[in-house]
Design an enzyme around this catalytic site. Structure first.
Site, PDB file in Angstrom:
ATOM      1  N   THR A 211       0.855  -1.190   0.000  1.00  0.00           N
ATOM      2  CA  THR A 211       0.000   0.000   0.000  1.00  0.00           C
ATOM      3  C   THR A 211       0.892   1.243   0.000  1.00  0.00           C
ATOM      4  OG1 THR A 211      -0.182  -0.078   2.416  1.00  0.00           O
ATOM      5  CG2 THR A 211      -1.930  -1.145   1.163  1.00  0.00           C
ATOM      6  N   GLY A 213      -0.345   4.602   0.523  1.00  0.00           N
ATOM      7  CA  GLY A 213      -1.092   5.765   1.019  1.00  0.00           C
ATOM      8  C   GLY A 213      -1.943   6.363  -0.076  1.00  0.00           C
ATOM      9  N   LYS A 215      -1.220   7.155  -2.911  1.00  0.00           N
ATOM     10  CA  LYS A 215      -0.824   6.739  -4.275  1.00  0.00           C
ATOM     11  C   LYS A 215      -1.360   5.352  -4.648  1.00  0.00           C
ATOM     12  CE  LYS A 215       3.703   8.231  -3.642  1.00  0.00           C
ATOM     13  NZ  LYS A 215       3.888   7.862  -2.386  1.00  0.00           N
ATOM     14  N   THR A 239      -6.218   6.233  11.663  1.00  0.00           N
ATOM     15  CA  THR A 239      -5.895   5.075  12.509  1.00  0.00           C
ATOM     16  C   THR A 239      -6.662   3.843  12.004  1.00  0.00           C
ATOM     17  OG1 THR A 239      -5.776   6.612  14.370  1.00  0.00           O
ATOM     18  CG2 THR A 239      -5.756   4.255  14.906  1.00  0.00           C
ATOM     19  N   ASP A 243      -5.134  -1.612   8.725  1.00  0.00           N
ATOM     20  CA  ASP A 243      -5.723  -2.849   9.266  1.00  0.00           C
ATOM     21  C   ASP A 243      -7.032  -3.187   8.556  1.00  0.00           C
ATOM     22  OD1 ASP A 243      -3.647  -2.865  11.110  1.00  0.00           O
ATOM     23  OD2 ASP A 243      -4.789  -1.690  12.554  1.00  0.00           O
ATOM     24  N   GLY A 278     -11.445   6.784  15.476  1.00  0.00           N
ATOM     25  CA  GLY A 278     -11.164   5.563  16.211  1.00  0.00           C
ATOM     26  C   GLY A 278     -10.716   4.428  15.315  1.00  0.00           C
TER      27      GLY A 278
HETATM   28  O1  RIB Z   1      -2.945   0.181  13.227  1.00  0.00           O
HETATM   29  C1  RIB Z   1      -3.589   0.943  14.206  1.00  0.00           C
HETATM   30  C2  RIB Z   1      -3.365   0.360  15.556  1.00  0.00           C
HETATM   31  O2  RIB Z   1      -1.986   0.437  15.866  1.00  0.00           O
HETATM   32  C3  RIB Z   1      -4.083   1.089  16.671  1.00  0.00           C
HETATM   33  O3  RIB Z   1      -5.375   0.620  16.913  1.00  0.00           O
HETATM   34  C4  RIB Z   1      -3.128   0.937  17.842  1.00  0.00           C
HETATM   35  O4  RIB Z   1      -3.606   0.138  18.875  1.00  0.00           O
HETATM   36  C5  RIB Z   1      -1.827   0.374  17.254  1.00  0.00           C
HETATM   37  O5  RIB Z   1      -1.663  -0.936  17.552  1.00  0.00           O
END
Ligand code: RIB
Length: 293
Positions: A211, A213, A215, A239, A243, A278
């Protein structure tokens, strides 16, 4: 075929600030919130919200009830999460006015895996099952070796990159999910094309999702190469964007989609996630993702 994610669970303390604090500077934050997070937990919840049943393994501490509750509310199996009588993992996250973040991580119970606890978890899984890993738990190398012995397919998100990863046998990884910084840390080269070629040459038989970002993102398995651009949105908090991308990509792959379809779904999911504050609360469901694709 079962899916196991052996990874971190953190309480994220998120401070809203005008800008990320500089060395020697003191600033006032306008808000503090506590969210469920941890790269491991975020990816498990992304997999579950993408429609793939997942077992999460790891450890929480005395402050971990909200993390267990989040798993249960989202259908993530908690049978292999231990509760230890000490403080669990947590983070201090600053989010600035542009939605950029920086994170201080306290490992807590995420760093308290033992060979016995790992063996006990892995004894429930076998050949062809998937294992998803990040780098926020200790004994990562042991987990990789033991899962490989069992014939599990291992997906590694080498994040955050640190010395523990250089002790891991990465030839046992089937799929790397990483960003360009981690790609450079793994290979020593910085150009995206060079990172993909280097990983394919070093670990034949593996595939990589890189990845970049704003781009976009690439998939490359040594033969097929696919590019996916981003879906442009106004970010309020990035954040867990990575994931969310990882969880949706892996879930789509497991569901039999092509790499191009997987990338498109993952890019859409993370574009929705960054419009919300979050970590865990920002992760969309597959219904939201497909409704707007
Ligand atoms: O990737 C984001 C995560 O990285 C957050 O939720 C934090 O806990 C860290 O582990």
């Amino acid at each position: 075929m079962k899916v196991l994610n052996f990874g971190s669970l953190n309480v994220d303390y998120v401070y809203s600030v005008d800008h990320i604090v500089q060395g020697g500077e003191t600033i006032l934050s306008s808000k503090r919130e506590a969210f469920c997070g941890g790269k491991g937990l975020n990816q498990s919840i992304a997999l579950a919200r993408a429609g793939v049943p997942v077992y999460h393994a790891g450890a929480v501490g005395t402050d971990g009830q909200m993390l267990l509750d989040a798993c249960k509310e989202n259908g993530v199996n908690t049978d292999y999460i231990r509760t230890l009588p000490v403080p669990g993992g947590h983070t201090i996250i600053q989010v600035d006015a542009k939605g950029q973040n920086c994170i201080i991580l306290y490992g807590g119970t995420n760093q308290m895996q033992t060979e016995e606890s790992i063996d006990a978890v892995l004894s429930n899984f076998s050949e062809g099952d998937y294992l998803i890993l990040q780098n926020e738990v200790n004994l990562l190398s042991y987990i990789i070796d033991k899962a490989f012995e069992r014939g599990m397919k291992i997906v590694l998100n080498p994040s955050p990159y640190d010395a523990q990863l250089s002790g891991c046998d990465l030839s046992k990884i089937s799929l790397f999910m990483l960003n360009e910084i981690e790609g450079e840390q793994c290979t020593g080269v910085s150009d995206p094309d060079a990172i993909l070629k280097e990983l394919a040459a070093k670990y034949p038989g593996s595939a990589t999702v890189l990845t970049l970002g704003s781009k976009g993102a690439f998939y490359y398995d040594g033969k097929e190469k696919v590019f996916q651009d981003i879906f442009k949105v106004k970010a309020v908090d990035t954040t867990a964007a990575g994931d969310t991308f990882t969880g949706f990509f892996v879930a789509s792959l497991i569901s039999g989609k092509t790499p191009a379809e997987c990338l498109r779904i993952a890019a859409k999911a993370s574009s929705i996630g960054v419009t919300r504050p979050g970590a865990v609360p920002s992760i969309p469901t597959i219904r939201e993702v497909l409704a707007d694709l």
